[in-house]
Design a protein around this motif. Structure first.
Motif, PDB file in Angstrom:
ATOM      1  N   PRO A   1       0.800  -1.239   0.000  1.00 29.22           N
ATOM      2  CA  PRO A   1       0.000   0.000   0.000  1.00 29.22           C
ATOM      3  C   PRO A   1       0.827   1.281   0.000  1.00 29.22           C
ATOM      4  O   PRO A   1       0.345   2.330  -0.439  1.00 29.22           O
ATOM      5  CB  PRO A   1      -0.830  -0.134   1.283  1.00 29.22           C
ATOM      6  CG  PRO A   1      -0.051  -1.068   2.156  1.00 29.22           C
ATOM      7  CD  PRO A   1       0.581  -2.044   1.213  1.00 29.22           C
ATOM      8  N   LYS A   2       2.059   1.200   0.482  1.00 27.06           N
ATOM      9  CA  LYS A   2       2.930   2.381   0.485  1.00 27.06           C
ATOM     10  C   LYS A   2       3.919   2.361  -0.677  1.00 27.06           C
ATOM     11  O   LYS A   2       4.767   3.241  -0.787  1.00 27.06           O
ATOM     12  CB  LYS A   2       3.697   2.456   1.814  1.00 27.06           C
ATOM     13  CG  LYS A   2       2.802   2.566   3.043  1.00 27.06           C
ATOM     14  CD  LYS A   2       3.628   2.588   4.313  1.00 27.06           C
ATOM     15  CE  LYS A   2       2.738   2.657   5.546  1.00 27.06           C
ATOM     16  NZ  LYS A   2       3.543   2.655   6.802  1.00 27.06           N
ATOM     17  N   GLY A   3       3.791   1.370  -1.514  1.00 30.56           N
ATOM     18  CA  GLY A   3       4.711   1.218  -2.628  1.00 30.56           C
ATOM     19  C   GLY A   3       4.073   1.567  -3.954  1.00 30.56           C
ATOM     20  O   GLY A   3       3.124   2.354  -4.037  1.00 30.56           O
ATOM     21  N   ARG A   4       4.570   0.956  -5.011  1.00 27.86           N
ATOM     22  CA  ARG A   4       4.098   1.235  -6.359  1.00 27.86           C
ATOM     23  C   ARG A   4       4.147  -0.047  -7.177  1.00 27.86           C
ATOM     24  O   ARG A   4       5.108  -0.813  -7.091  1.00 27.86           O
ATOM     25  CB  ARG A   4       4.978   2.303  -7.001  1.00 27.86           C
ATOM     26  CG  ARG A   4       4.813   2.520  -8.478  1.00 27.86           C
ATOM     27  CD  ARG A   4       3.443   3.057  -8.850  1.00 27.86           C
ATOM     28  NE  ARG A   4       3.155   4.352  -8.231  1.00 27.86           N
ATOM     29  CZ  ARG A   4       1.994   4.992  -8.393  1.00 27.86           C
ATOM     30  NH1 ARG A   4       1.051   4.456  -9.147  1.00 27.86           N
ATOM     31  NH2 ARG A   4       1.789   6.149  -7.794  1.00 27.86           N
TER      32      ARG A   4
ATOM     33  N   TYR B   1      -7.683  -1.656 -19.900  1.00 22.30           N
ATOM     34  CA  TYR B   1      -8.512  -2.390 -18.946  1.00 22.30           C
ATOM     35  C   TYR B   1      -7.952  -2.271 -17.529  1.00 22.30           C
ATOM     36  O   TYR B   1      -8.688  -2.000 -16.575  1.00 22.30           O
ATOM     37  CB  TYR B   1      -8.583  -3.859 -19.361  1.00 22.30           C
ATOM     38  CG  TYR B   1      -9.489  -4.705 -18.501  1.00 22.30           C
ATOM     39  CD1 TYR B   1     -10.789  -5.006 -18.900  1.00 22.30           C
ATOM     40  CD2 TYR B   1      -9.055  -5.222 -17.273  1.00 22.30           C
ATOM     41  CE1 TYR B   1     -11.630  -5.790 -18.114  1.00 22.30           C
ATOM     42  CE2 TYR B   1      -9.877  -5.993 -16.484  1.00 22.30           C
ATOM     43  CZ  TYR B   1     -11.169  -6.277 -16.903  1.00 22.30           C
ATOM     44  OH  TYR B   1     -11.990  -7.043 -16.111  1.00 22.30           O
ATOM     45  N   LEU B   2      -6.625  -2.462 -17.388  1.00 21.86           N
ATOM     46  CA  LEU B   2      -6.034  -2.456 -16.050  1.00 21.86           C
ATOM     47  C   LEU B   2      -6.088  -1.069 -15.418  1.00 21.86           C
ATOM     48  O   LEU B   2      -6.349  -0.936 -14.213  1.00 21.86           O
ATOM     49  CB  LEU B   2      -4.596  -2.963 -16.115  1.00 21.86           C
ATOM     50  CG  LEU B   2      -3.872  -3.083 -14.758  1.00 21.86           C
ATOM     51  CD1 LEU B   2      -4.681  -3.919 -13.769  1.00 21.86           C
ATOM     52  CD2 LEU B   2      -2.486  -3.675 -14.949  1.00 21.86           C
TER      53      LEU B   2
ATOM     54  N   THR C   1      -0.358   1.302 -11.732  1.00 22.88           N
ATOM     55  CA  THR C   1      -0.367   1.954 -13.040  1.00 22.88           C
ATOM     56  C   THR C   1      -0.040   0.935 -14.118  1.00 22.88           C
ATOM     57  O   THR C   1       0.915   0.168 -13.981  1.00 22.88           O
ATOM     58  CB  THR C   1       0.678   3.089 -13.105  1.00 22.88           C
ATOM     59  OG1 THR C   1       0.412   4.033 -12.064  1.00 22.88           O
ATOM     60  CG2 THR C   1       0.630   3.787 -14.456  1.00 22.88           C
ATOM     61  N   ALA C   2      -0.831   0.935 -15.165  1.00 24.82           N
ATOM     62  CA  ALA C   2      -0.543   0.062 -16.308  1.00 24.82           C
ATOM     63  C   ALA C   2       0.405   0.774 -17.264  1.00 24.82           C
ATOM     64  O   ALA C   2       0.243   1.964 -17.545  1.00 24.82           O
ATOM     65  CB  ALA C   2      -1.829  -0.322 -17.029  1.00 24.82           C
TER      66      ALA C   2
END
Length: 275
Positions: A131-134, A147-148, A161-162
């Motif tokens: 949750p604190k990452g990427r 879609y993503l 992020t796609a």
């Protein structure tokens, strides 16, 4: 002189249309046909060409295209249709996504790339685990990234992020701590070169986790396109990695985690503003 029977000619034309493009090159095909009928010496060559074309199309109709350097190129367009298969709840029983993510032991602030993320089966779970990452979901199909991104927004995952990658470059915007490759490794072309370049997108302690189908299992790609764990290990060794873990709780797949070999290439500094 050889003139194919009407039924055979029809099949050959259908195959050639499939190769050249149904509408764009139909006029070209007609012109060629008229030409060879007016020039008997070319009829044998024309018939041979169409037979070879039909043979190539029969191979591509198997659904996995032409293999290149042991890879299995495949198009995954129409993400909404593929989502019904990729996100099938029955998959959880053998894919064991929660166990896989637990085994990766990711800190909450980790940066992760999911190569071949498709509709987000793993990418969404990874985003919740850090949750604190990427998390970057990388795919070479534009509709999959559409879609993503829509799914991430819909499910409130601002850290997901796609990314639209390329077959030879995932286009990651920054170095990551983990690259996860699930059921995708066998699709990648020029794998050793690809993963050697990927070193530049890994943090110094970054890892690469590869999950793919073992030979002889009831599900997965055609047997001839599957790779053994030994093949994967050999290719990653040539790319500059060392096997760190061999995890064996998945019933149909191997689960290998690789680390950068000491002295490997560091993260690549991208110019400001470059994606």
């Amino acid at each position: 002189m050889i003139t194919p029977m009407p039924q055979v000619r029809r099949l050959l034309h259908m195959s050639l249309f499939r190769t050249l493009g149904r509408r764009k090159n139909a006029r070209l095909l007609l012109c060629l046909e008229v030409f060879v009928q007016q020039c008997p010496p070319f009829r044998l060559a024309w018939a041979t060409l169409m037979l070879l074309t039909m043979s190539a199309c029969a191979h591509s109709d198997q659904g996995h295209g032409l293999a290149h350097h042991g890879s299995m190129p495949h198009r995954f367009e129409n993400a909404d249709a593929w989502a019904k298969k990729f996100e099938d709840p029955a998959r959880d029983a053998w894919q064991k996504p929660e166990d896989v993510i637990a085994a990766l032991a990711l800190p909450q602030e980790a940066k992760v790339a999911d190569l071949g993320s498709a509709t987000g089966y793993f990418a969404v779970r990874l985003a919740r685990a850090v949750p604190k990452g990427r998390v970057y979901g990388v795919d070479i199909e534009l509709d999959m990234t559409r879609y993503l991104n829509e799914r991430a927004q819909r499910e409130g995952l601002g850290n997901l992020t796609a990314i639209l990658g390329e077959p030879a470059d995932p286009k990651l915007p920054e170095p990551v701590d983990l690259v996860l490759v699930v059921n995708t490794y066998h699709h990648i072309q020029e794998r050793t070169a690809y993963f050697r370049q990927l070193l530049g997108s890994l943090n110094p302690s970054g890892r690469v986790a590869i999950i793919d189908f073992r030979k002889g299992q009831p599900m997965g790609p055609p047997e001839k396109h599957r790779l053994t764990p030994e093949q994967v290990r050999e290719e990653l060794d040539a790319a500059g990695y060392s096997l760190a873990e061999d995890i064996r709780f998945l019933p149909n797949q191997y689960f290998l985690i690789f680390a950068r070999r000491p002295g490997g290439q560091g993260p690549v500094e991208r110019p400001s503003g470059e994606p």
